[in-house]
Write a protein that holds these residues in place. Sequence first.
Motif, mmCIF file in Angstrom:
data_model
loop_
_atom_site.group_PDB
_atom_site.id
_atom_site.type_symbol
_atom_site.label_atom_id
_atom_site.label_comp_id
_atom_site.label_asym_id
_atom_site.label_seq_id
_atom_site.Cartn_x
_atom_site.Cartn_y
_atom_site.Cartn_z
ATOM 1 N N ASP A 89 49.088 39.475 26.259
ATOM 2 C CA ASP A 89 49.770 38.758 27.333
ATOM 3 C C ASP A 89 48.733 38.196 28.294
ATOM 4 O OD1 ASP A 89 48.826 41.075 28.403
ATOM 5 O OD2 ASP A 89 50.668 41.633 29.437
ATOM 6 N N SER A 90 49.189 37.419 29.210
ATOM 7 C CA SER A 90 48.287 36.820 30.199
ATOM 8 C C SER A 90 48.112 37.798 31.354
ATOM 9 C CB SER A 90 48.873 35.500 30.709
ATOM 10 O OG SER A 90 48.013 34.921 31.666
ATOM 11 N N LEU A 91 46.953 38.418 31.419
ATOM 12 C CA LEU A 91 46.706 39.406 32.461
ATOM 13 C C LEU A 91 46.488 38.745 33.810
ATOM 14 C CD1 LEU A 91 44.242 41.905 30.735
ATOM 15 C CD2 LEU A 91 46.717 42.044 30.894
ATOM 16 N N SER A 92 47.043 39.362 34.832
ATOM 17 C CA SER A 92 46.727 38.895 36.181
ATOM 18 C C SER A 92 45.302 39.286 36.519
ATOM 19 C CB SER A 92 47.700 39.522 37.185
ATOM 20 O OG SER A 92 47.482 40.922 37.267
ATOM 21 N N SER A 93 44.740 38.641 37.504
ATOM 22 C CA SER A 93 43.382 38.988 37.940
ATOM 23 C C SER A 93 43.318 40.446 38.382
ATOM 24 C CB SER A 93 42.942 38.063 39.081
ATOM 25 O OG SER A 93 42.890 36.731 38.650
ATOM 26 N N TRP A 94 44.407 40.904 39.011
ATOM 27 C CA TRP A 94 44.422 42.279 39.512
ATOM 28 C C TRP A 94 44.391 43.282 38.351
ATOM 29 C CZ3 TRP A 94 48.230 46.218 39.193
ATOM 30 C CH2 TRP A 94 47.951 47.340 39.983
ATOM 31 N N ILE A 95 45.215 43.081 37.317
ATOM 32 C CA ILE A 95 45.206 43.971 36.157
ATOM 33 C C ILE A 95 43.854 43.925 35.465
ATOM 34 C CG2 ILE A 95 46.116 44.316 33.829
ATOM 35 C CD1 ILE A 95 47.983 45.392 35.874
ATOM 36 N N ARG A 96 43.316 42.734 35.304
ATOM 37 C CA ARG A 96 42.029 42.587 34.613
ATOM 38 C C ARG A 96 40.908 43.306 35.349
ATOM 39 N NH1 ARG A 96 39.920 36.804 35.165
ATOM 40 N NH2 ARG A 96 39.479 37.718 37.217
ATOM 41 N N ASP A 97 40.840 43.099 36.672
ATOM 42 C CA ASP A 97 39.692 43.606 37.432
ATOM 43 C C ASP A 97 39.899 45.007 37.996
ATOM 44 O OD1 ASP A 97 38.550 41.105 36.978
ATOM 45 O OD2 ASP A 97 39.367 40.279 38.832
ATOM 46 N N GLU A 98 41.109 45.287 38.526
ATOM 47 C CA GLU A 98 41.334 46.547 39.234
ATOM 48 C C GLU A 98 41.917 47.646 38.343
ATOM 49 O OE1 GLU A 98 40.095 46.838 42.171
ATOM 50 O OE2 GLU A 98 39.562 44.706 42.175
ATOM 51 N N VAL A 99 42.395 47.280 37.177
ATOM 52 C CA VAL A 99 42.923 48.284 36.253
ATOM 53 C C VAL A 99 42.013 48.377 35.029
ATOM 54 C CG1 VAL A 99 44.866 49.002 34.824
ATOM 55 C CG2 VAL A 99 45.286 47.974 37.061
ATOM 56 N N THR B 242 39.324 34.493 30.937
ATOM 57 C CA THR B 242 38.692 33.610 31.919
ATOM 58 C C THR B 242 39.723 32.909 32.792
ATOM 59 O OG1 THR B 242 36.768 33.237 30.519
ATOM 60 C CG2 THR B 242 37.220 31.585 32.197
ATOM 61 N N VAL B 243 40.824 32.496 32.198
ATOM 62 C CA VAL B 243 41.846 31.751 32.947
ATOM 63 C C VAL B 243 42.920 32.710 33.429
ATOM 64 C CG1 VAL B 243 43.515 29.862 32.861
ATOM 65 C CG2 VAL B 243 41.410 29.722 31.516
ATOM 66 N N ASN B 244 43.120 32.782 34.750
ATOM 67 C CA ASN B 244 44.115 33.698 35.292
ATOM 68 C C ASN B 244 45.508 33.076 35.246
ATOM 69 O OD1 ASN B 244 44.379 31.927 37.498
ATOM 70 N ND2 ASN B 244 42.952 33.118 38.761
ATOM 71 N N GLN B 245 46.496 33.798 35.736
ATOM 72 C CA GLN B 245 47.885 33.354 35.657
ATOM 73 C C GLN B 245 48.158 32.098 36.480
ATOM 74 O OE1 GLN B 245 49.846 37.080 36.742
ATOM 75 N NE2 GLN B 245 50.601 37.289 34.635
ATOM 76 N N ARG B 246 47.306 31.826 37.449
ATOM 77 C CA ARG B 246 47.460 30.616 38.266
ATOM 78 C C ARG B 246 46.771 29.415 37.635
ATOM 79 N NH1 ARG B 246 45.755 34.500 41.755
ATOM 80 N NH2 ARG B 246 43.702 33.501 41.892
ATOM 81 N N GLY B 247 46.069 29.656 36.531
ATOM 82 C CA GLY B 247 45.366 28.568 35.868
ATOM 83 C C GLY B 247 43.939 28.385 36.338
ATOM 84 N N ASP B 248 43.455 29.257 37.216
ATOM 85 C CA ASP B 248 42.091 29.165 37.731
ATOM 86 C C ASP B 248 41.127 29.810 36.738
ATOM 87 O OD1 ASP B 248 43.160 28.080 40.056
ATOM 88 O OD2 ASP B 248 43.402 30.070 40.981
ATOM 89 N N GLU B 249 39.939 29.246 36.621
ATOM 90 C CA GLU B 249 38.916 29.817 35.741
ATOM 91 C C GLU B 249 38.051 30.807 36.512
ATOM 92 O OE1 GLU B 249 36.604 27.186 33.442
ATOM 93 O OE2 GLU B 249 38.316 26.176 32.510
ATOM 94 N N GLU B 250 37.919 31.983 35.959
ATOM 95 C CA GLU B 250 37.099 33.033 36.573
ATOM 96 C C GLU B 250 36.107 33.534 35.525
ATOM 97 O OE1 GLU B 250 40.115 34.873 39.892
ATOM 98 O OE2 GLU B 250 40.399 35.550 37.825
#
Length: 304
Positions: free
Chosen positions: A227-237, A268-276
């Motif tokens: 699934d498309s992970l949120s930045s919070w799940i990816r980084d903080e979990v 790399t691409v978060n749920q908002r479509g931003d590249e991180e």
Amino acid sequence: MKNMAQEFSGIIAKNHWNKKYQELTQQALQDPDVQKFIRQHQSQITTTILNNNLDAIYEFVQAKNHKNNFASEYDPFLRLVNQSIQVVYRPNPKLSAQKQQIALEHKFMTLNMASDIRQANLDDYAQGALGRQESYAAALNFVLKYSQNPQQFIPGLYLCGKLGVGKTYLLAAIARELVEHKVTVLLMHFPTFAVQMKNAIQNNSVLSQINQIKAVPILMLDDIGADSLSSWIRDEVLGVILQYRLQEKLPTFFSSNFSMAELQKHLTVNQRGDEETLKAARIMERIRFLSQEIIVSGPNRRFK
């Protein structure tokens, strides 16, 4: 002051314990297993030996009938040693197997996985499976090395491949093999866990749940990238779990439909479509340290 011995003798006489004891021991002597024991040792057992060892015979019959909690876990046997009849206890094979199975289940932990996943085994995985040779060999190699020296860090496996080729099954088969060596394993469906973590924010239990997971000796994250992970799940979990396991050098397994390179793009691409890019690279750096990429190929066996 009364003589205690006389007082106790009086109690026995009053309650006719001698007669009752004689009745019980006579019943014990008629037990089929006792009779068999006597016949087997008829050339050695005398009336005197029997009379002197009635308590052992009575204990044997009571234990055999499971009238005592200790004996319920053991099978009693009679033996003759130096003109003395003794009761010996051996573990009940059925109960021993049940206890062993319970112990294994406690070591093979699952979270949001199918109920029959613990039945997986490496032999079934390997049989007649085109495209599974590399993954099967890698699994055996890990189990062998880790079981011989669990203190040495050995990277887990990152199993990638198309749907239905047996990635999850192989994780479960490896887990079962490891628990046979008394290793604790947690196999969890990561997308479902991610949803639970979002819900855990409400009761402020995120950190406690992460702490329960991150330190398990062998951790297996199934279906990562599904699934498309949120930045919070990816980084903080996920990031927190992987960082701890990297620091402590704890083997970690993954299964994914993505290769490692594809997973990095996905993260790399978060749920908002931003590249991180940097944050995704940080996650992948830990995954690459903790596991070895193995491609699982073959036909989709899920619908066979």
